[in-house]
Structure formats: structure tokens, C-alpha cells
Scaffold this active site. Structure first.
Site, PDB file in Angstrom:
ATOM      1  N   ASP A 147      -2.434  23.567  95.726  1.00 31.22           N
ATOM      2  CA  ASP A 147      -1.328  24.315  96.328  1.00 31.22           C
ATOM      3  C   ASP A 147      -0.957  23.592  97.621  1.00 31.22           C
ATOM      4  O   ASP A 147      -1.667  23.694  98.621  1.00 31.22           O
ATOM      5  CB  ASP A 147      -1.744  25.744  96.646  1.00 31.22           C
ATOM      6  CG  ASP A 147      -1.956  26.605  95.405  1.00 31.22           C
ATOM      7  OD1 ASP A 147      -2.145  26.034  94.310  1.00 31.22           O
ATOM      8  OD2 ASP A 147      -1.963  27.843  95.540  1.00 31.22           O
TER       9      ASP A 147
ATOM     10  N   LYS B 177       5.676  28.261  94.959  1.00 32.81           N
ATOM     11  CA  LYS B 177       4.868  29.374  95.462  1.00 32.81           C
ATOM     12  C   LYS B 177       5.520  29.970  96.700  1.00 32.81           C
ATOM     13  O   LYS B 177       6.058  29.239  97.535  1.00 32.81           O
ATOM     14  CB  LYS B 177       3.456  28.864  95.768  1.00 32.81           C
ATOM     15  CG  LYS B 177       2.497  29.880  96.371  1.00 32.81           C
ATOM     16  CD  LYS B 177       1.133  29.237  96.580  1.00 32.81           C
ATOM     17  CE  LYS B 177       0.198  30.124  97.386  1.00 32.81           C
ATOM     18  NZ  LYS B 177      -1.115  29.484  97.645  1.00 32.81           N
TER      19      LYS B 177
ATOM     20  N   LYS C 131       4.309  31.210  91.652  1.00 37.33           N
ATOM     21  CA  LYS C 131       3.102  31.872  92.132  1.00 37.33           C
ATOM     22  C   LYS C 131       3.507  32.733  93.316  1.00 37.33           C
ATOM     23  O   LYS C 131       3.977  32.228  94.335  1.00 37.33           O
ATOM     24  CB  LYS C 131       2.036  30.864  92.550  1.00 37.33           C
ATOM     25  CG  LYS C 131       0.777  31.536  93.130  1.00 37.33           C
ATOM     26  CD  LYS C 131      -0.304  30.518  93.449  1.00 37.33           C
ATOM     27  CE  LYS C 131      -1.471  31.155  94.188  1.00 37.33           C
ATOM     28  NZ  LYS C 131      -2.560  30.185  94.479  1.00 37.33           N
TER      29      LYS C 131
END
Length: 214
Positions: A89, A150, A175
């Protein structure tokens, strides 16, 4: 959606500045018990991979502000992968995005994506962006061939919002993370199009699901 399907969508997370290896082992134990993934600080990835090899393991790159030099992000990504991370991430360079330097933003992401053979999720920190900037960020992430976009690091004011998930899901799998502390909030994000949930409350989310299902 049954419990195991929900759990597989949750990245059970511990990323605070005071996180210890004991905290990481607790999260890994809970992730293994409930069938969740885990997202932990990069300094613990090698230990975590040895401790809980069956848990899908994510870690962060350029965290939490995205202002690392591109080379540093790339090296951080490679080291995390070599240590055993299954997913990354990374934080988009928010300052460059807000300055309109979208090509530099895209190239920053491309360097990381190209450096590792594992999925890269890109955090755009929606709470800091206008809708136009969110669109620009998502376009850059998609053009860089990342796997997910995300919402949040969890360190800026504000977290995941339904409207942001809906906007982002036009581009890539989403996400949703930041402020998701129960199943009701998680379900709202999934209904809006999120395919993954990032939360430090993974156990509570699954427990809420069990209560709602009974």
C-alpha cells in the site's frame, strides 16, 4: 456474502507509530483466526512472514505522507517484497498532485509498480483532495497499472466516505480505509463498490457481522 468471504476482504491493520512486534503478532493471530489479511509496518515484515506464513501480508510504502523520493519508494517496495510482503500500500505524492504535476505522480507510482511482482494499492488520501483532484489521482493510479486505489492512510482528518468509494470505483478496485470500525460502516463501503476494507477493527467488524447474521 458469508463470514469467510467478508473476512477475506479485510486488511486487519496496525500501523501506529508506537506499534511493537507484540502488536503485530496479535494482529497476525487475529488475522489467522478469522481468515483476514494483515497490514503492518515494513520493519516487521520479515518477522511477520516467519511468524504467520499463511496470512496474506501487506505493508506500506512512502507512508504516511507520500513525500519520499521515488527511488526510496522503489527500494522500500523491493525490500518489503524480498522480506515476504504479498501486497503493498503506497502513498501517492499528494503535494505534487495538488500542484498539478500529474505526470510526476504517475511516474512515481509506475516506478514502484514496475519494481515488484506483487499487487500495489495506491493511497490518494481523499480527505485532502477536491473531487477534481480525486479524479486526477485515480487516473494517474490507473495509468500506472496499479492494482487498487485506496482512500486513506488513517492519519489525515476524515476517512473513507461512500461518495469517494463510488467515484474511485469508476477507475480501479477500491480499498476503503479510515474510520471503519464496525460492520455497518464496512457494509456501506462494500455496497458502494469497495473490494477491500482496511481497518484496525477487523475482529469487531466480523463479530458485528455474526451478530447481524444471527
Amino acid at each position: 456474502m458469508n463470514e469467510s468471504e467478508l473476512a477475506a476482504k479485510i486488511d486487519h491493520t496496525v500501523l501506529g507509530p508506537e506499534t511493537t512486534v507484540t502488536d503485530v503478532e496479535r494482529v497476525l493471530d487475529e488475522a489467522a483466526e478469522y481468515g483476514m489479511n494483515a497490514c503492518i509496518p515494513p520493519c516487521y515484515v520479515a518477522e511477520a512472514d516467519e511468524y504467520a506464513p499463511s496470512v496474506t501480508l501487506a505493508t506500506v510504502v512512502g507512508f504516511p505522507h507520500g513525500q519520499h523520493a521515488t527511488g526510496a519508494k522503489r527500494d522500500e517496495a523491493v525490500l518489503a517484497w524480498e522480506d515476504g510482503a504479498d501486497e503493498l500500500d503506497m502513498v501517492l505524492n499528494i503535494g505534487r498532485l495538488k500542484a498539478g504535476e500529474t505526470e510526476a505522480v504517475r511516474e512515481d507510482i509506475e516506478e514502484v509498480v514496475a519494481a515488484v511482482p506483487i499487487p500495489v494499492k495506491v493511497i490518494i488520501e481523499t480527505a485532502l483532495l477536491t473531487d477534481d483532484e480525486k479524479h486526477a489521482a485515480c487516473e494517474a493510479v490507473a495509468e500506472a497499472d496499479a492494482a487498487f486505489v485506496k482512500t486513506s492512510t488513517g492519519f489525515a482528518d476524515g476517512g473513507a466516505k461512500v461518495a469517494d468509494v463510488e467515484l474511485m470505483s469508476e477507475y480501479l478496485p477500491v480499498k476503503a480505509s479510515g474510520g471503519i470500525g464496525d460492520y455497518e460502516k464496512a457494509k456501506a463501503m462494500l455496497d458502494a463498490g469497495a473490494e477491500r476494507i482496511g481497518a484496525s477493527s477487523g475482529v469487531e467488524i466480523v463479530a458485528d457481522f455474526r451478530d447481524a447474521d444471527n
